[in-house]
Design a protein around this motif. Structure first.
Motif, PDB file in Angstrom:
ATOM      1  N   GLU A  19      -8.396  35.736  44.479  1.00  0.00           N
ATOM      2  CA  GLU A  19      -9.361  34.815  45.078  1.00  0.00           C
ATOM      3  C   GLU A  19     -10.641  35.564  45.435  1.00  0.00           C
ATOM      4  N   LEU A  20     -11.774  34.983  45.079  1.00  0.00           N
ATOM      5  CA  LEU A  20     -13.082  35.603  45.291  1.00  0.00           C
ATOM      6  C   LEU A  20     -13.601  35.309  46.696  1.00  0.00           C
ATOM      7  N   TYR A  21     -14.055  36.368  47.365  1.00  0.00           N
ATOM      8  CA  TYR A  21     -14.699  36.273  48.674  1.00  0.00           C
ATOM      9  C   TYR A  21     -16.038  36.987  48.584  1.00  0.00           C
ATOM     10  N   GLU A  22     -16.790  36.915  49.660  1.00  0.00           N
ATOM     11  CA  GLU A  22     -18.046  37.634  49.746  1.00  0.00           C
ATOM     12  C   GLU A  22     -18.115  38.292  51.113  1.00  0.00           C
ATOM     13  N   ASP A  23     -18.602  39.517  51.139  1.00  0.00           N
ATOM     14  CA  ASP A  23     -18.772  40.245  52.393  1.00  0.00           C
ATOM     15  C   ASP A  23     -20.083  41.013  52.307  1.00  0.00           C
ATOM     16  N   GLY A  24     -21.018  40.688  53.168  1.00  0.00           N
ATOM     17  CA  GLY A  24     -22.306  41.358  53.153  1.00  0.00           C
ATOM     18  C   GLY A  24     -23.062  41.176  51.854  1.00  0.00           C
ATOM     19  N   GLY A  25     -22.895  40.027  51.222  1.00  0.00           N
ATOM     20  CA  GLY A  25     -23.574  39.743  49.969  1.00  0.00           C
ATOM     21  C   GLY A  25     -22.906  40.351  48.746  1.00  0.00           C
ATOM     22  N   GLN A  26     -21.773  41.018  48.933  1.00  0.00           N
ATOM     23  CA  GLN A  26     -21.057  41.657  47.837  1.00  0.00           C
ATOM     24  C   GLN A  26     -19.766  40.894  47.531  1.00  0.00           C
ATOM     25  N   PRO A  27     -19.399  40.805  46.255  1.00  0.00           N
ATOM     26  CA  PRO A  27     -18.134  40.143  45.923  1.00  0.00           C
ATOM     27  C   PRO A  27     -16.944  41.025  46.300  1.00  0.00           C
ATOM     28  N   LEU A  28     -15.913  40.380  46.798  1.00  0.00           N
ATOM     29  CA  LEU A  28     -14.626  41.012  47.069  1.00  0.00           C
ATOM     30  C   LEU A  28     -13.564  40.111  46.464  1.00  0.00           C
ATOM     31  N   VAL A  29     -12.542  40.695  45.889  1.00  0.00           N
ATOM     32  CA  VAL A  29     -11.481  39.894  45.304  1.00  0.00           C
ATOM     33  C   VAL A  29     -10.167  40.220  46.013  1.00  0.00           C
ATOM     34  N   HIS A  30      -9.623  39.209  46.683  1.00  0.00           N
ATOM     35  CA  HIS A  30      -8.323  39.363  47.327  1.00  0.00           C
ATOM     36  C   HIS A  30      -7.251  39.232  46.258  1.00  0.00           C
ATOM     37  N   LEU A  31      -6.325  40.187  46.251  1.00  0.00           N
ATOM     38  CA  LEU A  31      -5.264  40.242  45.247  1.00  0.00           C
ATOM     39  C   LEU A  31      -3.911  40.193  45.958  1.00  0.00           C
ATOM     40  N   PRO A  32      -3.469  38.999  46.366  1.00  0.00           N
ATOM     41  CA  PRO A  32      -2.190  38.912  47.074  1.00  0.00           C
ATOM     42  C   PRO A  32      -1.019  39.216  46.148  1.00  0.00           C
ATOM     43  N   GLU A  33      -0.046  39.918  46.689  1.00  0.00           N
ATOM     44  CA  GLU A  33       1.178  40.255  45.953  1.00  0.00           C
ATOM     45  C   GLU A  33       0.874  40.965  44.633  1.00  0.00           C
ATOM     46  N   LEU A  34      -0.027  41.931  44.714  1.00  0.00           N
ATOM     47  CA  LEU A  34      -0.390  42.738  43.554  1.00  0.00           C
ATOM     48  C   LEU A  34       0.767  43.676  43.217  1.00  0.00           C
ATOM     49  N   ARG A  35       1.161  43.685  41.971  1.00  0.00           N
ATOM     50  CA  ARG A  35       2.253  44.547  41.509  1.00  0.00           C
ATOM     51  C   ARG A  35       1.660  45.886  41.085  1.00  0.00           C
ATOM     52  N   VAL A  36       2.126  46.938  41.730  1.00  0.00           N
ATOM     53  CA  VAL A  36       1.583  48.276  41.550  1.00  0.00           C
ATOM     54  C   VAL A  36       2.703  49.210  41.100  1.00  0.00           C
ATOM     55  N   THR A  37       2.443  50.010  40.090  1.00  0.00           N
ATOM     56  CA  THR A  37       3.388  51.055  39.714  1.00  0.00           C
ATOM     57  C   THR A  37       3.103  52.263  40.581  1.00  0.00           C
ATOM     58  N   HIS A  38       4.097  52.657  41.366  1.00  0.00           N
ATOM     59  CA  HIS A  38       3.963  53.784  42.285  1.00  0.00           C
ATOM     60  C   HIS A  38       5.087  54.763  42.009  1.00  0.00           C
ATOM     61  N   ALA A  39       4.735  55.943  41.546  1.00  0.00           N
ATOM     62  CA  ALA A  39       5.715  57.000  41.256  1.00  0.00           C
ATOM     63  C   ALA A  39       6.824  56.485  40.340  1.00  0.00           C
TER      64      ALA A  39
END
Length: 110
Positions: A19-39
């Motif tokens: 989901e796209l947000y804005e903070d201080g005029g800059q785009p931010l993208v919230h990535l809920p439940e992002l699947r990350v490969t860790h080790a």
């Protein structure tokens, strides 16, 4: 389709609830439940992608928790009313597509 909408669609192929947000005029993208490969294992965390300049970096990826055994110099940031963690990982340029930016930021966690 606008450039922002097109870039968001690319991220939704990776994280369907992006989901796209804005903070201080800059785009931010919230990535809920992002699947990350860790080790070598799959982890699920929330992410916040800043595809533009933030806190001295060309782009940033903030995560809901740190992975101190991967990445270096983890810091905390209060963004959009929540606490986020970011590792020191520079050199991911803003002229890449947003999915490429995300991939480059996730690489050190693998």
């Amino acid at each position: 389709m606008s450039n922002l909408a097109s870039e968001l669609q690319k991220l939704r192929r990776i994280c369907r609830r992006a989901e796209l947000y804005e903070d201080g005029g800059q785009p931010l993208v919230h990535l809920p439940e992002l699947r990350v490969t860790h080790a070598g294992d799959l982890e699920v965390v929330d992410g916040l992608l800043c595809p533009r300049h933030h806190s001295g970096y060309a782009t940033r990826l903030f995560l809901s928790r740190p992975f101190p055994d991967r990445g270096q110099n983890w810091t905390t940031h209060n963004i959009l009313g929540a606490l986020w963690h970011a590792m020191s990982w520079n050199g991911v340029e803003a002229d890449l597509s947003w999915d490429e930016i995300l991939g480059a930021h996730l690489r050190p966690l693998q």
